[in-house]
Write a protein that holds these residues in place. Structure first.
Motif, PDB file in Angstrom:
ATOM      1  N   UNK A  20     112.220  36.375  20.304  1.00 30.78           N
ATOM      2  CA  UNK A  20     113.179  37.189  19.556  1.00 30.78           C
ATOM      3  C   UNK A  20     114.397  36.381  19.141  1.00 30.78           C
ATOM      4  N   UNK A  21     114.880  35.506  20.024  1.00 29.88           N
ATOM      5  CA  UNK A  21     116.036  34.681  19.674  1.00 29.88           C
ATOM      6  C   UNK A  21     115.701  33.755  18.502  1.00 29.88           C
ATOM      7  N   UNK A  62      99.820  45.307  25.527  1.00 33.01           N
ATOM      8  CA  UNK A  62     101.162  45.633  25.039  1.00 33.01           C
ATOM      9  C   UNK A  62     102.196  44.660  25.615  1.00 33.01           C
ATOM     10  N   UNK A  63     103.084  44.186  24.762  1.00 34.29           N
ATOM     11  CA  UNK A  63     104.048  43.176  25.180  1.00 34.29           C
ATOM     12  C   UNK A  63     104.938  43.654  26.312  1.00 34.29           C
ATOM     13  N   UNK A  64     105.406  44.894  26.246  1.00 32.56           N
ATOM     14  CA  UNK A  64     106.300  45.383  27.296  1.00 32.56           C
ATOM     15  C   UNK A  64     105.621  45.396  28.661  1.00 32.56           C
ATOM     16  N   UNK A  65     104.323  45.711  28.693  1.00 30.15           N
ATOM     17  CA  UNK A  65     103.593  45.694  29.967  1.00 30.15           C
ATOM     18  C   UNK A  65     103.541  44.280  30.533  1.00 30.15           C
ATOM     19  N   UNK A  75     113.530  44.265  32.455  1.00 31.39           N
ATOM     20  CA  UNK A  75     113.284  43.693  31.143  1.00 31.39           C
ATOM     21  C   UNK A  75     113.235  44.775  30.058  1.00 31.39           C
ATOM     22  N   UNK A  76     112.858  46.003  30.423  1.00 27.93           N
ATOM     23  CA  UNK A  76     112.783  47.087  29.438  1.00 27.93           C
ATOM     24  C   UNK A  76     114.164  47.369  28.863  1.00 27.93           C
ATOM     25  N   UNK A  77     115.168  47.470  29.733  1.00 26.60           N
ATOM     26  CA  UNK A  77     116.531  47.706  29.271  1.00 26.60           C
ATOM     27  C   UNK A  77     117.028  46.541  28.427  1.00 26.60           C
ATOM     28  N   UNK A  78     116.660  45.328  28.811  1.00 27.60           N
ATOM     29  CA  UNK A  78     117.086  44.147  28.062  1.00 27.60           C
ATOM     30  C   UNK A  78     116.485  44.126  26.652  1.00 27.60           C
ATOM     31  N   UNK A  79     115.212  44.501  26.557  1.00 24.15           N
ATOM     32  CA  UNK A  79     114.589  44.504  25.235  1.00 24.15           C
ATOM     33  C   UNK A  79     115.187  45.591  24.347  1.00 24.15           C
ATOM     34  N   UNK A  80     115.537  46.729  24.941  1.00 25.07           N
ATOM     35  CA  UNK A  80     116.175  47.794  24.164  1.00 25.07           C
ATOM     36  C   UNK A  80     117.528  47.334  23.625  1.00 25.07           C
ATOM     37  N   UNK A  81     118.280  46.621  24.454  1.00 25.18           N
ATOM     38  CA  UNK A  81     119.573  46.109  24.001  1.00 25.18           C
ATOM     39  C   UNK A  81     119.380  45.063  22.909  1.00 25.18           C
ATOM     40  N   UNK A  82     118.385  44.188  23.098  1.00 27.28           N
ATOM     41  CA  UNK A  82     118.107  43.165  22.078  1.00 27.28           C
ATOM     42  C   UNK A  82     117.726  43.804  20.749  1.00 27.28           C
ATOM     43  N   UNK A  84     118.615  46.784  19.684  1.00 28.28           N
ATOM     44  CA  UNK A  84     119.810  47.401  19.100  1.00 28.28           C
ATOM     45  C   UNK A  84     120.696  46.346  18.452  1.00 28.28           C
ATOM     46  N   UNK A  85     120.851  45.212  19.107  1.00 31.09           N
ATOM     47  CA  UNK A  85     121.670  44.134  18.556  1.00 31.09           C
ATOM     48  C   UNK A  85     121.056  43.563  17.279  1.00 31.09           C
ATOM     49  N   UNK A  86     119.726  43.494  17.226  1.00 27.02           N
ATOM     50  CA  UNK A  86     119.040  42.885  16.089  1.00 27.02           C
ATOM     51  C   UNK A  86     119.204  43.689  14.812  1.00 27.02           C
ATOM     52  N   UNK A  87     119.461  44.989  14.949  1.00 29.02           N
ATOM     53  CA  UNK A  87     119.623  45.844  13.768  1.00 29.02           C
ATOM     54  C   UNK A  87     120.735  45.326  12.869  1.00 29.02           C
ATOM     55  N   UNK A  88     121.775  44.758  13.466  1.00 30.12           N
ATOM     56  CA  UNK A  88     122.895  44.233  12.676  1.00 30.12           C
ATOM     57  C   UNK A  88     122.463  43.086  11.772  1.00 30.12           C
ATOM     58  N   UNK A  89     121.384  42.416  12.150  1.00 28.88           N
ATOM     59  CA  UNK A  89     120.858  41.321  11.329  1.00 28.88           C
ATOM     60  C   UNK A  89     119.740  41.784  10.403  1.00 28.88           C
ATOM     61  N   UNK A  90     119.509  43.092  10.356  1.00 28.94           N
ATOM     62  CA  UNK A  90     118.445  43.601   9.509  1.00 28.94           C
ATOM     63  C   UNK A  90     117.063  43.342  10.059  1.00 28.94           C
ATOM     64  N   UNK A  91     116.973  43.141  11.365  1.00 32.70           N
ATOM     65  CA  UNK A  91     115.719  42.806  12.027  1.00 32.70           C
ATOM     66  C   UNK A  91     115.271  43.963  12.910  1.00 32.70           C
ATOM     67  N   UNK A  92     114.003  44.327  12.806  1.00 37.09           N
ATOM     68  CA  UNK A  92     113.441  45.376  13.658  1.00 37.09           C
ATOM     69  C   UNK A  92     112.609  44.743  14.764  1.00 37.09           C
ATOM     70  N   UNK A  93     113.053  44.906  15.997  1.00 40.03           N
ATOM     71  CA  UNK A  93     112.301  44.439  17.162  1.00 40.03           C
ATOM     72  C   UNK A  93     111.648  45.652  17.813  1.00 40.03           C
ATOM     73  N   UNK A  94     110.443  45.967  17.395  1.00 35.67           N
ATOM     74  CA  UNK A  94     109.730  47.140  17.898  1.00 35.67           C
ATOM     75  C   UNK A  94     108.913  46.748  19.122  1.00 35.67           C
ATOM     76  N   UNK A  95     109.611  46.513  20.231  1.00 32.44           N
ATOM     77  CA  UNK A  95     108.943  46.053  21.444  1.00 32.44           C
ATOM     78  C   UNK A  95     107.870  47.033  21.927  1.00 32.44           C
ATOM     79  N   UNK A  96     108.074  48.304  21.666  1.00 31.94           N
ATOM     80  CA  UNK A  96     107.106  49.288  22.144  1.00 31.94           C
ATOM     81  C   UNK A  96     105.774  49.178  21.395  1.00 31.94           C
TER      82      UNK A  96
END
Length: 208
Positions: A20-21, A62-65, A75-82, A84-96
């Motif tokens: 993601x980074x 599934x990646x989250x598993x 890690x679930x909370x961390x991916x959710x935060x990531x 949310x942060x990515x939205x500002x860059x116009x990026x969708x991180x659909x970890x689910x």
């Protein structure tokens, strides 16, 4: 305003398309490059491969598993935060939706695209396929379809060539991604702000 003469800038980015980074860094770098190119600057982008989990056995889970099993429930909370942060860059991180995948074959496709001047759109498409579309980018049929989307008619890079590139990157001491360098200068590690990439491009283009 009077323009100063600039030289071509060679940008090397070491990345993995399940990182993601790396995705965020690539998006920010691309925007900075587009600003330079819009002003008439020349930028060559060289993509170097890195595998975050070269020994992992991915079979489309599934990646989250996979992340939870490896790193714990936090890690679930961390991916959710990531995400949310990515939205500002116009990026969708659909970890689910994302599927855990080995990236060796994806790096082969990137190398084949690079040989035809298509590395940048290929990298972007692979990031989006993994993080947004929920596609398995280890699947050869999926890779073939994604390559066709950006105008790549075949993946003809030898596996040995990719193994060599991966080994060379490791031998340089690279142990994390993304890493971005300008005209072979010191690498910028991690996802930096767009303005940092833009300034690095301008400095490298000025030859200083």
């Amino acid at each position: 305003m009077e323009q100063t003469e600039t030289q071509s800038v060679k940008v090397e980015i070491v990345l993995d398309v399940i990182c993601a980074a790396s995705y965020i860094a690539f998006v920010r770098l691309k925007r900075a490059i587009e600003r330079i190119r819009a002003d008439g600057g020349k930028v060559e982008v060289v993509v170097k491969p890195f595998r975050l989990a070269p020994d992992a056995d991915f079979d489309g889970k599934p990646l989250l598993d996979v992340l939870t099993a490896r790193f714990g429930e936090h890690v679930v909370a961390e991916t959710r935060q990531a995400a949310a942060d990515a939205v500002r860059d116009g990026v969708t991180l659909a970890y689910e939706r994302a599927v855990a995948a080995d990236t060796f074959e994806a790096h082969r496709v990137i190398a084949s695209a690079a040989a035809r001047g298509l590395a940048e759109p290929m990298v972007e498409r692979l990031f989006r396929a993994h993080f947004t579309d929920g596609l398995n980018i280890a699947d050869l049929g999926t890779l073939e379809r994604l390559a066709a989307e950006i105008g790549l008619d075949r993946n003809d890079t030898a596996a040995d060539e990719v193994h060599t590139d991966l080994a060379n990157v490791r031998e340089r001491g690279t142990c994390s991604v993304p890493q971005i360098s300008f005209n072979e200068g010191p690498a910028m590690v991690g996802a930096q702000p767009e303005k940092a990439y833009f300034q690095a491009l301008r400095t490298a283009g000025a030859g200083s």
